[in-house]
Design a protein around this motif. Structure first.
Motif, PDB file in Angstrom:
ATOM      1  N   GLU A 704       0.835  -1.205   0.000  1.00  0.00           N
ATOM      2  CA  GLU A 704       0.000   0.000   0.000  1.00  0.00           C
ATOM      3  C   GLU A 704       0.871   1.256   0.000  1.00  0.00           C
ATOM      4  O   GLU A 704       0.543   2.255  -0.657  1.00  0.00           O
ATOM      5  N   ALA A 705       1.979   1.206   0.723  1.00  0.00           N
ATOM      6  CA  ALA A 705       2.876   2.367   0.771  1.00  0.00           C
ATOM      7  C   ALA A 705       3.476   2.642  -0.607  1.00  0.00           C
ATOM      8  O   ALA A 705       3.632   3.800  -1.010  1.00  0.00           O
ATOM      9  N   GLU A 706       3.815   1.587  -1.337  1.00  0.00           N
ATOM     10  CA  GLU A 706       4.375   1.768  -2.677  1.00  0.00           C
ATOM     11  C   GLU A 706       3.339   2.338  -3.638  1.00  0.00           C
ATOM     12  O   GLU A 706       3.660   3.199  -4.473  1.00  0.00           O
ATOM     13  N   ILE A 707       2.112   1.895  -3.521  1.00  0.00           N
ATOM     14  CA  ILE A 707       1.036   2.450  -4.362  1.00  0.00           C
ATOM     15  C   ILE A 707       0.828   3.927  -4.040  1.00  0.00           C
ATOM     16  O   ILE A 707       0.657   4.757  -4.944  1.00  0.00           O
ATOM     17  N   ARG A 708       0.873   4.272  -2.760  1.00  0.00           N
ATOM     18  CA  ARG A 708       0.723   5.678  -2.379  1.00  0.00           C
ATOM     19  C   ARG A 708       1.854   6.522  -2.964  1.00  0.00           C
ATOM     20  O   ARG A 708       1.639   7.660  -3.398  1.00  0.00           O
ATOM     21  N   TRP A 709       3.075   5.974  -2.982  1.00  0.00           N
ATOM     22  CA  TRP A 709       4.202   6.723  -3.548  1.00  0.00           C
ATOM     23  C   TRP A 709       3.973   6.985  -5.034  1.00  0.00           C
ATOM     24  O   TRP A 709       4.188   8.106  -5.509  1.00  0.00           O
ATOM     25  N   ILE A 710       3.560   5.971  -5.770  1.00  0.00           N
ATOM     26  CA  ILE A 710       3.325   6.133  -7.214  1.00  0.00           C
ATOM     27  C   ILE A 710       2.237   7.166  -7.460  1.00  0.00           C
ATOM     28  O   ILE A 710       2.394   8.063  -8.313  1.00  0.00           O
ATOM     29  N   ASP A 711       1.136   7.075  -6.727  1.00  0.00           N
ATOM     30  CA  ASP A 711       0.038   8.026  -6.925  1.00  0.00           C
ATOM     31  C   ASP A 711       0.467   9.446  -6.563  1.00  0.00           C
ATOM     32  O   ASP A 711       0.111  10.415  -7.265  1.00  0.00           O
ATOM     33  N   ALA A 712       1.237   9.592  -5.478  1.00  0.00           N
ATOM     34  CA  ALA A 712       1.704  10.930  -5.085  1.00  0.00           C
ATOM     35  C   ALA A 712       2.680  11.479  -6.117  1.00  0.00           C
ATOM     36  O   ALA A 712       2.648  12.681  -6.440  1.00  0.00           O
ATOM     37  N   TYR A 713       3.547  10.612  -6.636  1.00  0.00           N
ATOM     38  CA  TYR A 713       4.493  11.054  -7.666  1.00  0.00           C
ATOM     39  C   TYR A 713       3.744  11.550  -8.898  1.00  0.00           C
ATOM     40  O   TYR A 713       4.048  12.626  -9.437  1.00  0.00           O
ATOM     41  N   HIS A 714       2.759  10.795  -9.344  1.00  0.00           N
ATOM     42  CA  HIS A 714       2.006  11.191 -10.535  1.00  0.00           C
ATOM     43  C   HIS A 714       1.162  12.441 -10.287  1.00  0.00           C
ATOM     44  O   HIS A 714       1.001  13.273 -11.192  1.00  0.00           O
ATOM     45  N   ALA A 715       0.658  12.595  -9.091  1.00  0.00           N
ATOM     46  CA  ALA A 715      -0.083  13.825  -8.773  1.00  0.00           C
ATOM     47  C   ALA A 715       0.832  15.037  -8.860  1.00  0.00           C
ATOM     48  O   ALA A 715       0.439  16.103  -9.365  1.00  0.00           O
ATOM     49  N   ASN A 716       2.074  14.868  -8.402  1.00  0.00           N
ATOM     50  CA  ASN A 716       3.044  15.958  -8.488  1.00  0.00           C
ATOM     51  C   ASN A 716       3.425  16.243  -9.936  1.00  0.00           C
ATOM     52  O   ASN A 716       3.597  17.404 -10.333  1.00  0.00           O
ATOM     53  N   VAL A 717       3.568  15.196 -10.748  1.00  0.00           N
ATOM     54  CA  VAL A 717       3.862  15.380 -12.173  1.00  0.00           C
ATOM     55  C   VAL A 717       2.755  16.204 -12.828  1.00  0.00           C
ATOM     56  O   VAL A 717       3.015  17.145 -13.589  1.00  0.00           O
TER      57      VAL A 717
END
Length: 750
Positions: A704-717
């Motif tokens: 779940e933490a890895e999924i949150r990182w990917i989603d946060a990264y893409h939101a920042n992009v």
């Protein structure tokens, strides 16, 4: 050598070329993906390359590298024509086999080996990749290892004996070297358990009393000392040749020295003036007891003097040395490169320009030491043996002159008031301080202006990459073929449109299918593969902008990837996230973090044969030290706030595909719940803002933490890049930055 013509806009420095009966005015740049020179029209010209060092004879159209589609759909929506350009009488670069058998270039080098040292000869000759400044990439005239071995990778050392020819290179280049080396060459896979290094090999293979030749300009002082020690244990002599033996074999076909003009690097992006940099350096010199410092690393000189050049493709540097004294400084370079603007810029900081000549620098150092005494500071790992020899000679001669002067005064019987001597304060003892200079670390820790420029460069780059992915997806959806070589050219087009683009920061690596497994693959127009919907594309590219330097890798599939490809991609992504999320105390060297990027691969019994991260210059070389992230535990340089480092784990399956995911990151201070022992912990912040393809991700492997990182990264992009794109690019960005739960391709299990 292939030259590419395109465009219809005014340019600077033009020359006449007859194309299909029509005279065209063209401008020369050397920035193409395939290490080719490029003739191009452009409203915002790329880095100019002098015509003086370029072959003059333009011959026939090369039908093998021309297609009707490329003629109608060239860069900037205009005609593209591929031309064969050859130096009169020159042989094809990679063709070294004589008609009667045998490698003619190898034979020519061996002839020079036999004649060396007034006919005494040498039993082996070492041909490193280095130019006189230890550069990773070198100008063509210093491409000696490539000339004699045909291996074009950026790292490797050739050793030629009377009976054998061997090439040492690391795991990034094993497949490439296998393809490029001729039958008379043996590939030595450096880093593998049963592969000796070249020093140990020579010590074991050569007889007692044998002589090993080396050009003192092509090996660092530190490496030469270690080599000499290994050889002397077996009573083998290391001999410095007066003239490089490969140069003698190369003869008149060896290219001339480059002569690209210098330019001022704006204080807006440099952040600190030349005067302030020199004053800080002099303070460190004073503390170390040094009155002179000799710098020979090209990016350190460019950083210190806030200038940029164009002598080496992809690296905005100029060939030169620098000498810093307490009250003056000198840049030793081809004075023809110094424009009026650059001359005024250097003069304002009391920097003199003198010819590119190490002997001149040695004599200047000697005179300075005679006057001030003290030490001359030279970095043994960043300076050639020739530079170190020059520094030692300068110090020795200066001390002799000081001693002679003191003896002369003593003979005249001059006494001080207490009868103890002349009454003058004696000069400090003269010598050489062989240690890392402050320049390398000062360049690596970016100031606020340098970081701001790097941020802007990555925003421009992400905009160009979004436009590129829209283009390639549309091409493949329409079932039009795209070659790996076209990928590199198209990236140049989109990056040029961003403004401030100078050239690529390295030759684009566009590896489709099995070519992706060649870690530093180079696409050649005549032999490259086609990108299609059935293969993975590993795309590693970067740019030099006026404000900063970029380097990014994305691996994409434009059809339906296999589950094995998705699993290995996901494990690489997990490693990328593991490193990106790392928090660590000050003083931590990069090797201590390397396992974070490999853990998920190791758990599946997988790995990769390259380092995980390298430093990156601010508007300078795409690879810089002293820091890095790799399993090599001998690099103990701690990561510091303000450094920039890449994060690029990968997986490569020979003959099948390659995967790599790379972002650049800023080392920053972290706001942690606690500060053990009163220290502020460090972590990373991403510079790169380019989506990671969701269809390649197996979400079932992710926490779940890895999924949150990917989603946060893409939101920042999305937040950073969406204001810069529109139309199809904006739609593409929106689709590819959605949370994973909204992307069905990422949720698929088969």
């Amino acid at each position: 050598r292939t030259f590419i013509l395109f465009g219809h806009h005014p340019v600077v420095r033009a020359f006449e070329l007859q194309v299909s009966g029509v005279h065209r005015h063209m401008s020369l740049k050397s920035c193409c993906s395939w290490r080719m020179a490029q003739l191009t029209y452009s409203g915002a010209p790329l880095q100019h390359r002098s015509l003086g060092s370029v072959p003059r004879a333009v011959s026939r159209l090369s039908q093998a590298t021309t297609s009707s589609r490329s003629l109608s759909r060239g860069l900037f929506a205009c005609n593209t024509v591929f031309l064969k350009v050859e130096r009169p009488g020159a042989k094809r670069a990679l063709t070294t086999v004589a008609s009667g058998g045998g490698d003619v270039r190898l034979a020519a080098v061996r002839e020079q080996m036999a004649a060396a040292h007034n006919g005494k000869g040498v039993d082996a000759f070492i041909v490193p990749s280095d130019d006189p400044h230890g550069s990773e990439y070198v100008a063509e005239c210093f491409g000696r290892r490539t000339w004699c071995s045909s291996f074009t990778g950026s790292a490797g050392t050739a050793v030629i004996t009377k009976t054998h020819a061997l090439l040492w290179t690391d795991g990034r280049y094993f497949l490439q070297a296998e393809k490029e080396l001729g039958p008379e060459w043996t590939l030595m896979r450096a880093g593998l358990p049963n592969t000796p290094d070249y020093a140990d090999y020579l010590a074991a293979e050569l007889e007692k009393g044998a002589r090993v030749g080396i050009d003192a300009n092509t090996i660092s002082s530190g490496a030469a000392a270690a080599l000499r020690e290994t050889l002397e244990e077996k009573k083998i002599h290391l001999e410095c040749v007066e003239d490089n033996l490969v140069d003698a074999a190369w003869g008149s076909e060896r290219p001339a020295m480059p002569d690209a003009k210098l330019r001022v690097h704006s204080l807006h992006y440099a952040g600190v003036s030349v005067t302030d940099k020199l004053n800080a350096l002099r303070g460190a010199m004073r503390d170390a007891g040094c009155s002179v410092l000799i710098a020979s690393s090209l990016d350190e000189i460019a950083w210190m003097l806030n200038v940029r050049g164009g002598d080496i493709a992809h690296c905005p540097v100029t060939y030169g040395y620098a000498l810093v004294e307490m009250g003056a400084a000198v840049l030793y370079c081809d004075v023809r490169k110094v424009t009026t603007e650059v001359a005024a810029h250097l003069k304002a900081a009391n920097v003199e320009v003198r010819p590119y000549n190490l002997n001149v620098a040695k004599n200047d150092a000697m005179e300075a030491l005679k006057q001030a005494g003290g030490m001359v500071w030279v970095d043994p790992q960043k300076s050639s043996l020739a530079v170190m020899q020059a520094a030692r000679a300068a110090a020795k001669e200066a001390q002799k002159a000081i001693d002679k002067k003191a003896q002369a005064k003593s003979k005249k019987g001059k006494k001080g008031a207490d009868g103890s001597g002349s009454g003058l304060v004696p000069l400090p003892p003269v010598g050489v301080l062989e240690a890392q200079t402050p320049l390398q670390l000062a360049k690596a820790v970016k100031n606020a202006s340098e970081l701001a420029g790097m941020v802007e460069a990555h925003l421009r780059d992400a905009t160009a990459m979004a436009q590129f992915f829209v283009w390639i997806e549309a091409e493949l959806a329409a079932e039009r073929s795209v070659t790996e070589a076209e990928v590199g050219l198209k990236l140049i087009e989109f990056r040029t449109a961003q403004g401030g683009f100078i050239e690529e920061s390295f030759p684009t690596i566009a590896g489709a299918g099995p070519n992706g497994a060649v870690i530093h693959y180079r696409a050649e127009p005549a032999t490259c593969r086609t990108v299609d919907q059935d293969t993975l594309l590993l795309l590693d590219s970067g740019a030099q902008y006026d404000c900063g330097t970029t380097d990014v890798t994305r691996t994409s599939h434009f059809g339906a990837p296999s589950e094995w490809q998705r699993e290995t991609f996901t494990r690489v992504l997990q490693g990328h996230i593991g490193l990106a999320e790392a928090v660590f105390p000050p003083g931590t060297p990069g090797f201590a973090l390397d396992a974070f990027a490999r853990k998920a691969l190791w758990q599946a019994g997988l790995d990769y044969r390259h380092g995980t991260g390298h430093g990156v210059g601010a508007g300078l070389n795409v690879h810089e030290g002293p820091h890095g992230i790799s399993p090599r535990y001998n690099n103990t340089t701690p990561l510091e706030a303000g450094m920039i480092v890449s994060n690029e784990p990968g997986y490569y399956e020979d003959g099948a595909f390659g995967i790599r995911i790379e972002n650049l990151m800023i080392v920053k201070q972290m706001n942690t719940a606690n500060n053990f022992a009163g220290v502020t912990f460090l972590g990373f912040s991403p510079l790169t803002h380019i989506p990671i393809q969701a269809k390649m991700i197996q979400t079932k492997l992710l926490s779940e933490a890895e999924i949150r990182w990917i989603d946060a990264y893409h939101a920042n992009v999305w937040e950073e890049i969406s204001p810069r794109v529109k139309g199809d690019a904006l739609d593409w960005l929106r689709r590819n930055t959605q949370p994973l739960v909204c992307q069905p391709a990422a949720l698929a299990t088969a």
